[in-house]
Design a protein around this motif. Structure first.
Motif, PDB file in Angstrom:
ATOM      1  N   VAL A   6      66.603  50.656  29.158  1.00  0.00           N
ATOM      2  CA  VAL A   6      66.127  50.648  27.771  1.00  0.00           C
ATOM      3  C   VAL A   6      67.015  51.540  26.914  1.00  0.00           C
ATOM      4  O   VAL A   6      67.349  52.653  27.301  1.00  0.00           O
ATOM      5  CB  VAL A   6      64.667  51.175  27.686  1.00  0.00           C
ATOM      6  CG1 VAL A   6      64.181  51.189  26.251  1.00  0.00           C
ATOM      7  CG2 VAL A   6      63.748  50.353  28.562  1.00  0.00           C
ATOM      8  N   ARG A   7      67.375  51.038  25.735  1.00  0.00           N
ATOM      9  CA  ARG A   7      68.035  51.870  24.724  1.00  0.00           C
ATOM     10  C   ARG A   7      67.392  51.543  23.387  1.00  0.00           C
ATOM     11  O   ARG A   7      66.951  50.415  23.158  1.00  0.00           O
ATOM     12  CB  ARG A   7      69.545  51.678  24.696  1.00  0.00           C
ATOM     13  CG  ARG A   7      70.025  50.287  24.381  1.00  0.00           C
ATOM     14  CD  ARG A   7      71.545  50.231  24.413  1.00  0.00           C
ATOM     15  NE  ARG A   7      72.013  48.853  24.318  1.00  0.00           N
ATOM     16  CZ  ARG A   7      73.281  48.511  24.327  1.00  0.00           C
ATOM     17  NH1 ARG A   7      74.212  49.443  24.434  1.00  0.00           N
ATOM     18  NH2 ARG A   7      73.637  47.252  24.241  1.00  0.00           N
ATOM     19  N   ALA A   8      67.302  52.552  22.511  1.00  0.00           N
ATOM     20  CA  ALA A   8      66.575  52.377  21.257  1.00  0.00           C
ATOM     21  C   ALA A   8      67.341  52.985  20.090  1.00  0.00           C
ATOM     22  O   ALA A   8      68.107  53.930  20.257  1.00  0.00           O
ATOM     23  CB  ALA A   8      65.205  53.020  21.363  1.00  0.00           C
ATOM     24  N   PHE A  13      64.815  48.194  19.503  1.00  0.00           N
ATOM     25  CA  PHE A  13      65.180  48.613  20.852  1.00  0.00           C
ATOM     26  C   PHE A  13      65.684  47.407  21.632  1.00  0.00           C
ATOM     27  O   PHE A  13      65.507  46.260  21.225  1.00  0.00           O
ATOM     28  CB  PHE A  13      63.990  49.263  21.581  1.00  0.00           C
ATOM     29  CG  PHE A  13      62.957  48.279  22.036  1.00  0.00           C
ATOM     30  CD1 PHE A  13      62.972  47.784  23.323  1.00  0.00           C
ATOM     31  CD2 PHE A  13      61.970  47.852  21.168  1.00  0.00           C
ATOM     32  CE1 PHE A  13      62.031  46.862  23.741  1.00  0.00           C
ATOM     33  CE2 PHE A  13      61.020  46.932  21.582  1.00  0.00           C
ATOM     34  CZ  PHE A  13      61.049  46.443  22.873  1.00  0.00           C
ATOM     35  N   ALA A  15      65.849  46.058  25.778  1.00  0.00           N
ATOM     36  CA  ALA A  15      65.454  46.298  27.164  1.00  0.00           C
ATOM     37  C   ALA A  15      66.052  45.200  28.028  1.00  0.00           C
ATOM     38  O   ALA A  15      66.179  44.056  27.605  1.00  0.00           O
ATOM     39  CB  ALA A  15      63.939  46.314  27.296  1.00  0.00           C
ATOM     40  N   TYR A  44      70.701  60.532  29.761  1.00  0.00           N
ATOM     41  CA  TYR A  44      69.900  59.507  30.425  1.00  0.00           C
ATOM     42  C   TYR A  44      68.613  60.137  30.921  1.00  0.00           C
ATOM     43  O   TYR A  44      68.548  61.340  31.181  1.00  0.00           O
ATOM     44  CB  TYR A  44      70.650  58.935  31.637  1.00  0.00           C
ATOM     45  CG  TYR A  44      72.073  58.558  31.330  1.00  0.00           C
ATOM     46  CD1 TYR A  44      72.369  57.416  30.601  1.00  0.00           C
ATOM     47  CD2 TYR A  44      73.122  59.366  31.757  1.00  0.00           C
ATOM     48  CE1 TYR A  44      73.679  57.083  30.311  1.00  0.00           C
ATOM     49  CE2 TYR A  44      74.429  59.032  31.470  1.00  0.00           C
ATOM     50  CZ  TYR A  44      74.709  57.895  30.743  1.00  0.00           C
ATOM     51  OH  TYR A  44      76.001  57.576  30.457  1.00  0.00           O
ATOM     52  N   GLY A  48      61.489  59.397  31.402  1.00  0.00           N
ATOM     53  CA  GLY A  48      61.421  60.607  30.596  1.00  0.00           C
ATOM     54  C   GLY A  48      61.930  61.872  31.265  1.00  0.00           C
ATOM     55  O   GLY A  48      61.929  62.932  30.652  1.00  0.00           O
ATOM     56  N   ARG A  62      62.390  53.009  35.233  1.00  0.00           N
ATOM     57  CA  ARG A  62      62.801  52.658  33.870  1.00  0.00           C
ATOM     58  C   ARG A  62      63.860  53.674  33.462  1.00  0.00           C
ATOM     59  O   ARG A  62      63.588  54.860  33.308  1.00  0.00           O
ATOM     60  CB  ARG A  62      61.624  52.709  32.898  1.00  0.00           C
ATOM     61  CG  ARG A  62      62.055  52.289  31.468  1.00  0.00           C
ATOM     62  CD  ARG A  62      60.953  52.429  30.453  1.00  0.00           C
ATOM     63  NE  ARG A  62      60.700  53.847  30.228  1.00  0.00           N
ATOM     64  CZ  ARG A  62      59.491  54.400  30.209  1.00  0.00           C
ATOM     65  NH1 ARG A  62      58.424  53.688  30.437  1.00  0.00           N
ATOM     66  NH2 ARG A  62      59.349  55.698  29.992  1.00  0.00           N
ATOM     67  N   GLU A  64      66.274  55.177  30.755  1.00  0.00           N
ATOM     68  CA  GLU A  64      66.337  55.260  29.296  1.00  0.00           C
ATOM     69  C   GLU A  64      67.650  55.894  28.865  1.00  0.00           C
ATOM     70  O   GLU A  64      68.047  56.916  29.412  1.00  0.00           O
ATOM     71  CB  GLU A  64      65.161  56.115  28.793  1.00  0.00           C
ATOM     72  CG  GLU A  64      63.821  55.582  29.232  1.00  0.00           C
ATOM     73  CD  GLU A  64      62.770  56.662  29.446  1.00  0.00           C
ATOM     74  OE1 GLU A  64      63.098  57.868  29.307  1.00  0.00           O
ATOM     75  OE2 GLU A  64      61.637  56.308  29.776  1.00  0.00           O
ATOM     76  N   LEU A  66      69.507  57.890  26.101  1.00  0.00           N
ATOM     77  CA  LEU A  66      69.048  58.799  25.049  1.00  0.00           C
ATOM     78  C   LEU A  66      70.103  59.005  23.972  1.00  0.00           C
ATOM     79  O   LEU A  66      71.287  59.112  24.269  1.00  0.00           O
ATOM     80  CB  LEU A  66      68.686  60.154  25.671  1.00  0.00           C
ATOM     81  CG  LEU A  66      67.720  60.101  26.852  1.00  0.00           C
ATOM     82  CD1 LEU A  66      67.567  61.482  27.460  1.00  0.00           C
ATOM     83  CD2 LEU A  66      66.382  59.539  26.422  1.00  0.00           C
TER      84      LEU A  66
END
Length: 88
Positions: A6-8, A13, A15, A44, A48, A62, A64, A66
């Motif tokens: 995922v990148r936003a 975003f 996915a 990354y 979270g 997942r 992500e 950042l």
């Protein structure tokens, strides 16, 4: 194993679901996605939690990508508070 990448950006975003070999790392996932190195990416995370390029991934993770903060969260709160009228 299957992972989600995922990148936003503000208001959007992207996915991508990937099927990777067991023992794959963050770098392997980025290469498989074709996303490579993006100048906007500052780090990354897996669910979270901070990760680095050689962090191993597990089935169902997942990953992500950042971006750097555009403004310090404390400063953003101060600005919003200054814009609100005081309650009496």
């Amino acid at each position: 194993m299957k992972i989600e990448l995922v990148r936003a950006w503000p208001r959007r975003f992207e996915a991508l679901s990937l099927e990777l070999a067991d023992g794959a790392t963050v770098a392997d996932a980025l290469a498989a996605a074709g996303w490579g190195t993006d100048a906007e990416i500052s780090g990354y995370a897996v669910f979270g939690v901070k990760a680095v390029a050689d962090t191993p991934l597990r089935d169902g993770d997942r990953l992500e990508l950042l971006r750097p903060l555009q403004i310090d969260p404390k400063e953003a709160r101060r600005r919003r508070a200054a814009e609100r009228p005081l309650k009496k």
